[in-house]
Design a protein around this motif. Structure first.
Motif, PDB file in Angstrom:
ATOM      1  N   THR A  10      30.557 -31.521 -34.457  1.00  0.00           N
ATOM      2  CA  THR A  10      31.259 -30.723 -33.459  1.00  0.00           C
ATOM      3  C   THR A  10      30.819 -29.265 -33.599  1.00  0.00           C
ATOM      4  N   TYR A  11      31.098 -28.464 -32.582  1.00  0.00           N
ATOM      5  CA  TYR A  11      30.807 -27.031 -32.678  1.00  0.00           C
ATOM      6  C   TYR A  11      31.485 -26.437 -33.911  1.00  0.00           C
ATOM      7  N   LYS A  12      32.740 -26.796 -34.108  1.00  0.00           N
ATOM      8  CA  LYS A  12      33.503 -26.240 -35.236  1.00  0.00           C
ATOM      9  C   LYS A  12      32.865 -26.610 -36.569  1.00  0.00           C
ATOM     10  N   GLU A  13      32.483 -27.866 -36.720  1.00  0.00           N
ATOM     11  CA  GLU A  13      31.857 -28.299 -37.976  1.00  0.00           C
ATOM     12  C   GLU A  13      30.563 -27.536 -38.238  1.00  0.00           C
ATOM     13  N   LEU A  14      29.753 -27.406 -37.216  1.00  0.00           N
ATOM     14  CA  LEU A  14      28.490 -26.691 -37.384  1.00  0.00           C
ATOM     15  C   LEU A  14      28.725 -25.216 -37.672  1.00  0.00           C
ATOM     16  N   TYR A  15      29.658 -24.606 -36.975  1.00  0.00           N
ATOM     17  CA  TYR A  15      29.977 -23.195 -37.195  1.00  0.00           C
ATOM     18  C   TYR A  15      30.390 -22.957 -38.648  1.00  0.00           C
ATOM     19  N   GLU A  16      31.161 -23.874 -39.193  1.00  0.00           N
ATOM     20  CA  GLU A  16      31.649 -23.711 -40.562  1.00  0.00           C
ATOM     21  C   GLU A  16      30.608 -24.091 -41.611  1.00  0.00           C
ATOM     22  N   GLU A  17      29.758 -25.075 -41.314  1.00  0.00           N
ATOM     23  CA  GLU A  17      28.845 -25.598 -42.324  1.00  0.00           C
ATOM     24  C   GLU A  17      27.462 -24.960 -42.339  1.00  0.00           C
ATOM     25  N   ASP A  18      26.965 -24.491 -41.211  1.00  0.00           N
ATOM     26  CA  ASP A  18      25.614 -23.923 -41.195  1.00  0.00           C
ATOM     27  C   ASP A  18      25.483 -22.787 -40.191  1.00  0.00           C
ATOM     28  N   PRO A  19      26.103 -21.637 -40.482  1.00  0.00           N
ATOM     29  CA  PRO A  19      26.012 -20.507 -39.559  1.00  0.00           C
ATOM     30  C   PRO A  19      24.589 -19.971 -39.391  1.00  0.00           C
ATOM     31  N   THR A  20      23.711 -20.232 -40.376  1.00  0.00           N
ATOM     32  CA  THR A  20      22.329 -19.753 -40.223  1.00  0.00           C
ATOM     33  C   THR A  20      21.611 -20.484 -39.089  1.00  0.00           C
ATOM     34  N   TYR A  21      21.982 -21.720 -38.819  1.00  0.00           N
ATOM     35  CA  TYR A  21      21.391 -22.456 -37.700  1.00  0.00           C
ATOM     36  C   TYR A  21      21.760 -21.787 -36.377  1.00  0.00           C
ATOM     37  N   ILE A  22      22.984 -21.331 -36.277  1.00  0.00           N
ATOM     38  CA  ILE A  22      23.418 -20.654 -35.050  1.00  0.00           C
ATOM     39  C   ILE A  22      22.674 -19.332 -34.898  1.00  0.00           C
ATOM     40  N   LYS A  23      22.493 -18.618 -35.996  1.00  0.00           N
ATOM     41  CA  LYS A  23      21.709 -17.373 -35.927  1.00  0.00           C
ATOM     42  C   LYS A  23      20.282 -17.668 -35.492  1.00  0.00           C
ATOM     43  N   TRP A  24      19.727 -18.764 -36.005  1.00  0.00           N
ATOM     44  CA  TRP A  24      18.379 -19.165 -35.624  1.00  0.00           C
ATOM     45  C   TRP A  24      18.325 -19.432 -34.120  1.00  0.00           C
ATOM     46  N   LEU A  25      19.311 -20.147 -33.597  1.00  0.00           N
ATOM     47  CA  LEU A  25      19.357 -20.416 -32.156  1.00  0.00           C
ATOM     48  C   LEU A  25      19.416 -19.115 -31.358  1.00  0.00           C
ATOM     49  N   ARG A  26      20.222 -18.175 -31.818  1.00  0.00           N
ATOM     50  CA  ARG A  26      20.340 -16.894 -31.114  1.00  0.00           C
ATOM     51  C   ARG A  26      18.986 -16.184 -31.065  1.00  0.00           C
ATOM     52  N   ARG A  27      18.270 -16.196 -32.159  1.00  0.00           N
ATOM     53  CA  ARG A  27      16.984 -15.504 -32.213  1.00  0.00           C
ATOM     54  C   ARG A  27      15.917 -16.241 -31.396  1.00  0.00           C
ATOM     55  N   GLN A  28      16.042 -17.547 -31.241  1.00  0.00           N
ATOM     56  CA  GLN A  28      15.093 -18.310 -30.433  1.00  0.00           C
ATOM     57  C   GLN A  28      15.215 -17.942 -28.964  1.00  0.00           C
ATOM     58  N   SER A  29      16.374 -17.489 -28.554  1.00  0.00           N
ATOM     59  CA  SER A  29      16.598 -17.194 -27.143  1.00  0.00           C
ATOM     60  C   SER A  29      15.768 -15.998 -26.663  1.00  0.00           C
ATOM     61  N   VAL A  30      15.193 -15.200 -27.564  1.00  0.00           N
ATOM     62  CA  VAL A  30      14.320 -14.111 -27.128  1.00  0.00           C
ATOM     63  C   VAL A  30      13.006 -14.660 -26.583  1.00  0.00           C
ATOM     64  N   ASP A  31      12.654 -15.897 -26.954  1.00  0.00           N
ATOM     65  CA  ASP A  31      11.423 -16.527 -26.464  1.00  0.00           C
ATOM     66  C   ASP A  31      11.626 -17.245 -25.136  1.00  0.00           C
ATOM     67  N   GLY A  32      12.827 -17.308 -24.665  1.00  0.00           N
ATOM     68  CA  GLY A  32      13.147 -17.998 -23.424  1.00  0.00           C
ATOM     69  C   GLY A  32      14.578 -18.465 -23.479  1.00  0.00           C
ATOM     70  N   PRO A  33      15.129 -18.808 -22.335  1.00  0.00           N
ATOM     71  CA  PRO A  33      16.540 -19.195 -22.329  1.00  0.00           C
ATOM     72  C   PRO A  33      16.780 -20.493 -23.097  1.00  0.00           C
ATOM     73  N   PRO A  34      17.836 -20.530 -23.905  1.00  0.00           N
ATOM     74  CA  PRO A  34      18.167 -21.759 -24.617  1.00  0.00           C
ATOM     75  C   PRO A  34      18.706 -22.811 -23.648  1.00  0.00           C
ATOM     76  N   SER A  35      18.737 -24.037 -24.110  1.00  0.00           N
ATOM     77  CA  SER A  35      19.270 -25.128 -23.292  1.00  0.00           C
ATOM     78  C   SER A  35      20.759 -24.883 -23.029  1.00  0.00           C
ATOM     79  N   PRO A  36      21.321 -25.523 -22.015  1.00  0.00           N
ATOM     80  CA  PRO A  36      22.763 -25.368 -21.760  1.00  0.00           C
ATOM     81  C   PRO A  36      23.612 -25.766 -22.970  1.00  0.00           C
ATOM     82  N   LYS A  37      23.216 -26.809 -23.685  1.00  0.00           N
ATOM     83  CA  LYS A  37      23.983 -27.212 -24.873  1.00  0.00           C
ATOM     84  C   LYS A  37      23.903 -26.148 -25.959  1.00  0.00           C
TER      85      LYS A  37
END
Length: 116
Positions: A10-37
């Motif tokens: 779930t979003y909550k589980e991921l937010y709590e367990e691996d915040p670096t993945y979310i940061k990685w996703l945020r930084r990937q968005s500079v290369d183009g828009p992320p997927s809707p999910k």
């Protein structure tokens, strides 16, 4: 979440367990828009991050593992306390990795809180 290596979480589980993945996703968005999910996850994390006090953010980052090098088993907070010279060296790097960004963010936030 419905995508990537954390598809079954779930979003909550991921937010709590691996915040670096979310940061990685945020930084990937500079290369183009992320997927809707991915945008849904980023929006969820942004909302939760915005509700944290600076001290709560500091605690959240500080309890994460360094995850690399000779300090890989330490938390970011413990590394900051035990080897501040290394923290300063990491902060001076021109192209830090995602893991190093977490440490840099922690150091900046800790300085901000201490200077306040």
């Amino acid at each position: 979440v419905g995508f990537g290596k954390y598809a079954k979480m779930t979003y909550k589980e991921l937010y709590e367990e691996d915040p670096t993945y979310i940061k990685w996703l945020r930084r990937q968005s500079v290369d183009g828009p992320p997927s809707p999910k991915a945008m849904g996850l980023i929006g969820y994390a942004d909302y939760l991050d915005g509700s944290l006090t600076p001290q709560e953010r500091l605690t959240r980052i500080g309890r994460q593992s360094v995850g690399f090098g000779k300090h890989k088993n330490l938390t970011i907070e413990k590394l900051y306390e035990d080897d501040y010279d290394y923290i300063q060296w990491l902060c001076a790097q021109e192209s830090p990795s995602m893991q190093v960004y977490e440490i840099i963010d922690y150091a900046a936030l800790r300085k901000e809180i201490c200077d306040a």
